[in-house]
Design a protein around this motif. Sequence first.
Motif, PDB file in Angstrom:
ATOM      1  N   VAL A   1      42.662  37.057  46.413  1.00 25.59           N
ATOM      2  CA  VAL A   1      42.442  37.929  45.257  1.00 25.59           C
ATOM      3  C   VAL A   1      43.085  37.278  44.031  1.00 25.59           C
ATOM      4  CG1 VAL A   1      42.934  40.185  44.244  1.00 25.59           C
ATOM      5  CG2 VAL A   1      42.356  40.005  46.663  1.00 25.59           C
ATOM      6  N   ALA A   2      42.326  37.188  42.951  1.00 24.71           N
ATOM      7  CA  ALA A   2      42.859  36.593  41.724  1.00 24.71           C
ATOM      8  C   ALA A   2      42.817  37.628  40.612  1.00 24.71           C
ATOM      9  CB  ALA A   2      42.026  35.382  41.337  1.00 24.71           C
ATOM     10  N   PHE A   3      43.799  37.597  39.739  1.00 27.41           N
ATOM     11  CA  PHE A   3      43.775  38.556  38.631  1.00 27.41           C
ATOM     12  C   PHE A   3      44.048  37.846  37.313  1.00 27.41           C
ATOM     13  CE2 PHE A   3      48.095  40.005  37.111  1.00 27.41           C
ATOM     14  CZ  PHE A   3      48.778  38.942  37.650  1.00 27.41           C
TER      15      PHE A   3
ATOM     16  N   THR B   1      46.761  35.769  43.691  1.00 26.92           N
ATOM     17  CA  THR B   1      47.157  34.712  42.751  1.00 26.92           C
ATOM     18  C   THR B   1      46.602  34.978  41.353  1.00 26.92           C
ATOM     19  OG1 THR B   1      47.327  32.320  42.479  1.00 26.92           O
ATOM     20  CG2 THR B   1      45.192  33.181  43.159  1.00 26.92           C
ATOM     21  N   TYR B   2      46.876  34.029  40.452  1.00 25.66           N
ATOM     22  CA  TYR B   2      46.428  34.163  39.066  1.00 25.66           C
ATOM     23  C   TYR B   2      45.032  33.574  38.884  1.00 25.66           C
ATOM     24  CZ  TYR B   2      51.070  35.532  37.576  1.00 25.66           C
ATOM     25  OH  TYR B   2      52.241  36.215  37.394  1.00 25.66           O
ATOM     26  N   GLY B   3      44.287  34.150  37.942  1.00 28.47           N
ATOM     27  CA  GLY B   3      42.927  33.712  37.658  1.00 28.47           C
ATOM     28  C   GLY B   3      42.834  32.247  37.281  1.00 28.47           C
ATOM     29  N   TYR B   4      43.843  31.748  36.523  1.00 30.27           N
ATOM     30  CA  TYR B   4      43.758  30.356  36.076  1.00 30.27           C
ATOM     31  C   TYR B   4      43.947  29.376  37.225  1.00 30.27           C
ATOM     32  CZ  TYR B   4      48.854  31.029  35.762  1.00 30.27           C
ATOM     33  OH  TYR B   4      50.159  31.341  36.025  1.00 30.27           O
ATOM     34  N   ALA B   5      44.553  29.846  38.353  1.00 30.46           N
ATOM     35  CA  ALA B   5      44.714  28.960  39.511  1.00 30.46           C
ATOM     36  C   ALA B   5      43.466  29.007  40.383  1.00 30.46           C
ATOM     37  CB  ALA B   5      45.947  29.357  40.310  1.00 30.46           C
ATOM     38  N   ALA B   6      42.894  30.215  40.533  1.00 33.97           N
ATOM     39  CA  ALA B   6      41.728  30.374  41.413  1.00 33.97           C
ATOM     40  C   ALA B   6      40.453  30.130  40.610  1.00 33.97           C
ATOM     41  CB  ALA B   6      41.729  31.769  42.014  1.00 33.97           C
ATOM     42  N   ASN B   7      40.318  28.943  40.073  1.00 32.81           N
ATOM     43  CA  ASN B   7      39.150  28.650  39.239  1.00 32.81           C
ATOM     44  C   ASN B   7      38.053  27.980  40.078  1.00 32.81           C
ATOM     45  OD1 ASN B   7      40.234  26.148  39.652  1.00 32.81           O
ATOM     46  ND2 ASN B   7      40.993  25.902  37.571  1.00 32.81           N
ATOM     47  N   ALA B   8      36.975  27.619  39.388  1.00 30.99           N
ATOM     48  CA  ALA B   8      35.827  27.042  40.097  1.00 30.99           C
ATOM     49  C   ALA B   8      36.224  25.752  40.818  1.00 30.99           C
ATOM     50  CB  ALA B   8      34.703  26.775  39.102  1.00 30.99           C
ATOM     51  N   LYS B   9      37.136  25.000  40.219  1.00 33.98           N
ATOM     52  CA  LYS B   9      37.550  23.742  40.817  1.00 33.98           C
ATOM     53  C   LYS B   9      38.236  23.981  42.171  1.00 33.98           C
ATOM     54  CE  LYS B   9      39.679  19.427  39.468  1.00 33.98           C
ATOM     55  NZ  LYS B   9      40.766  18.853  38.695  1.00 33.98           N
ATOM     56  N   LEU B  10      39.039  25.037  42.207  1.00 34.13           N
ATOM     57  CA  LEU B  10      39.717  25.361  43.465  1.00 34.13           C
ATOM     58  C   LEU B  10      38.685  25.699  44.535  1.00 34.13           C
ATOM     59  CD1 LEU B  10      42.666  26.284  44.729  1.00 34.13           C
ATOM     60  CD2 LEU B  10      41.453  28.447  44.734  1.00 34.13           C
TER      61      LEU B  10
ATOM     62  N   LYS C   1      34.080  37.156  43.346  1.00 37.43           N
ATOM     63  CA  LYS C   1      33.304  38.379  43.133  1.00 37.43           C
ATOM     64  C   LYS C   1      34.215  39.406  42.478  1.00 37.43           C
ATOM     65  CE  LYS C   1      32.195  41.617  46.027  1.00 37.43           C
ATOM     66  NZ  LYS C   1      31.938  42.325  47.263  1.00 37.43           N
ATOM     67  N   LEU C   2      33.703  40.051  41.433  1.00 35.25           N
ATOM     68  CA  LEU C   2      34.521  41.026  40.703  1.00 35.25           C
ATOM     69  C   LEU C   2      34.811  42.235  41.595  1.00 35.25           C
ATOM     70  CD1 LEU C   2      35.802  41.895  38.018  1.00 35.25           C
ATOM     71  CD2 LEU C   2      33.632  43.008  37.447  1.00 35.25           C
ATOM     72  N   LEU C   3      36.110  42.562  41.704  1.00 35.78           N
ATOM     73  CA  LEU C   3      36.495  43.758  42.449  1.00 35.78           C
ATOM     74  C   LEU C   3      36.568  44.947  41.510  1.00 35.78           C
ATOM     75  CD1 LEU C   3      39.404  42.560  44.771  1.00 35.78           C
ATOM     76  CD2 LEU C   3      37.184  43.424  45.492  1.00 35.78           C
ATOM     77  N   GLU C   4      37.394  44.789  40.476  1.00 35.49           N
ATOM     78  CA  GLU C   4      37.549  45.890  39.521  1.00 35.49           C
ATOM     79  C   GLU C   4      38.176  45.379  38.230  1.00 35.49           C
ATOM     80  OE1 GLU C   4      40.610  47.905  42.242  1.00 35.49           O
ATOM     81  OE2 GLU C   4      41.494  48.208  40.254  1.00 35.49           O
TER      82      GLU C   4
ATOM     83  N   PHE D   1      40.252  41.935  38.515  1.00 33.07           N
ATOM     84  CA  PHE D   1      40.629  41.465  39.843  1.00 33.07           C
ATOM     85  C   PHE D   1      39.368  40.960  40.533  1.00 33.07           C
ATOM     86  CE2 PHE D   1      43.645  44.577  38.455  1.00 33.07           C
ATOM     87  CZ  PHE D   1      44.870  44.049  38.819  1.00 33.07           C
ATOM     88  N   ASP D   2      39.410  39.716  40.986  1.00 33.10           N
ATOM     89  CA  ASP D   2      38.273  39.126  41.692  1.00 33.10           C
ATOM     90  C   ASP D   2      38.714  38.729  43.091  1.00 33.10           C
ATOM     91  OD1 ASP D   2      36.007  38.358  39.497  1.00 33.10           O
ATOM     92  OD2 ASP D   2      38.013  38.252  38.630  1.00 33.10           O
ATOM     93  N   VAL D   3      37.758  38.695  43.998  1.00 38.24           N
ATOM     94  CA  VAL D   3      38.070  38.235  45.346  1.00 38.24           C
ATOM     95  C   VAL D   3      37.127  37.083  45.708  1.00 38.24           C
ATOM     96  CG1 VAL D   3      36.544  39.878  46.517  1.00 38.24           C
ATOM     97  CG2 VAL D   3      38.543  38.954  47.723  1.00 38.24           C
ATOM     98  N   ALA D   4      37.669  36.100  46.425  1.00 33.29           N
ATOM     99  CA  ALA D   4      36.827  34.979  46.861  1.00 33.29           C
ATOM    100  C   ALA D   4      36.046  35.398  48.103  1.00 33.29           C
ATOM    101  CB  ALA D   4      37.692  33.765  47.171  1.00 33.29           C
TER     102      ALA D   4
END
Lengths: 397, 302
Positions: A274-276, A252-261, A392-395, A383-386
């Motif tokens: 995975v969020a990008f 998904t997108y970074g703005y959707a997978a935020n701290a609130k989510l 957590k930053l992937l790359e 790219f981050d993964v929950a």
Amino acid sequence: MTLRTSRRATLLGGLSLPFVSRLARAAGEPVRLGTLCPLTGAGGSYGPAMVKVAKTIVDEVNAAGGVLGRQILLTGEDDQTNPDAGVRAARKLIDVDKVDAVIGTWASSVTTAVAPLCWENKVMLFTVSGADSITQMPHKGFIIRTQPNTHLQGTRAGEYLAAHGSKKVFSLAAQTPFAVDGYKVLTEALKAHGADTVGQVIYDQAKTTFRTEIDEMLKAKPDSLYLNSYQPDLAVLLRELFRAGYEGKKFTYGYAANAKLLGSVPANVSDGLVAFAPSPDVGSPAYAKVKAILGGAEPDPYSCQVHDHVSLAVLAIAKAGAVSGQAIHDNVRGVGDPAGTKVTSAVEGLKLLAAGKAINYEGASGPCKFTPTGDISNCKFRFDVAEKGKMKLLEIS
Amino acid sequence: MESYLLAMAVFAGFYALMALGLNVIFGLGGMINLGLVGFYAIGGYVSALLVLKLHWPMLAGWLAALLACAAVGAVVAVITARLKGDYLAIVTLGFAEVIRLVASNEIWLTNGTDGISAIPGPGRGVLSPLQFNLLFAAIVWGTVLVVALLLGRLSASPFGRVLRAIREDEMIAAVAGKKVLRFKVQAFAVGAGVLGLAGALYAHFNAYIAPDAYQPLITIYVVLALTAGGTGTMRGAVLGAVLVVFLTEGTRFAGNWVPGLAPVQVAALREASIGIALILVLYLRPQGILPERTRTLSLEPR
């Protein structure tokens, strides 16, 4: 005879002061650039840093002798994050300050409103706005945009998925103007790398359950899910995916997978997501400089982009050997010559250009290469993964 | 510079038209309308859509914007007939937000938040930007003149007197046999029509409209313009509008004279100085620069 100063004469004298000082300045013939960033209004939290970065870069170039032997005069106006006020500010920059480039418009509505003024007056517009429609205007090349559009984002998403083993990708998309186009772009990118999409369901964000949508998705037997969602609907989707026993990849997108989510769903529901998001080039010396200018905090993408706007404008003027919006227009791509020496700052590039060498400017926001319509052709994404309820930053690539 | 000054004169003209429209509703009728940016938006969208999508001539678009807004104004007046003061202010403020949200979400019609671009203007593309601004300044200020004269007549007529009576005390006007609701609806419609006309002119001058352009900020500027100029008088409305644009634009240049300030401080100072100037005007002349004079008011010491 006594000299009498009437109130009217005083008023006229006072009003003419700025014009007098303008005449005085004209003798030194500075190069004129203008920032049009949001200092008040909804974007007011971003503008001040953007202006500070622009000002510092201009000061550096001036301290190093300016461009073409001329000093740069940076004028700033506040767009108030409002297209109505933004247009008046832009008119002042263009008609009164006679700037050759307007730098740093932030809100898409402001950029769209200001753009026609720029191209009609042959003034270059550098923007950080994201709306795809901006570069689709008949701007004759007078717009350069450093923010990736949805096309670039979709392409990079497809490339990432294909590179990480996805073969059959299903898309669940909230109903936005970009849902249909986004799917098309994703499909193209996947096909180019031996993978494919297996279907898309566009859903209404306001729904409280997506049971039927998920059943339809499961029927297509995808190995990966592309969630073109916002935070509230993504929270519902993730829960239902967990309940349905879906075990494939989730993207998904970074703005959707935020701290609130992450705070609203249990860790075992969000894990593996995975969020990008577009990212500045955090390894670049230019990024380090922007960070230093802003006092050590991680700079936002817009400040990084403004660093590049100013540098590109100055370098294009130097390369052209002439000062005008047209000169920037004609040379802004020429300072990113892949065959040239790589530079990451305006001062560095000016030295090489003065020595007659070709340069390849790569800035804080990324490689700064532009398509014929003025969009960046590539930039870094992170790219981050929950994991256990934390991103957590992937790359960054 | 000339081009810029002309453009600002055009903007002053838009504000003057809006202040005139508001003057009928609030200045004469006493109805607090904080939704005027909503009518401004409707005017802009109606004219832009008719001209772009249905290829109406520009003048017809402007006229349609005027009539459409007058009709919407009448409806709003009927709906809010029982509301007064703060309650009416809040409902009209909400009305403007509803219009903005509709414009953001009815994408099939309004192109959503991307807005409508390439709205034609008289002679745009043929004339140089300077000539275009000159022509438009003439059109806008010609319109302001005609509207101010017509509304001045209206204000001096028996109709205007009834409106003032309603403003001062609705009950007395009703007891005197005046149909209060009818007068209120008519005043609202006339005022909203002028607001719509201003909105249409704005759309064709700017060539681009988007929901974001229609924020409450404009309403505030226009209400201030009217109050500073003199509520109830047409000359005051026009003068106040010119003053507000002079202040908002003039402070851009004043920022250069204060050394050692960061741009964000200049921006804040600018907004503050606009506020202070208007507070001063209202403090020193609460009745406005050109106060309303009627046969009864002129006798009272204020």
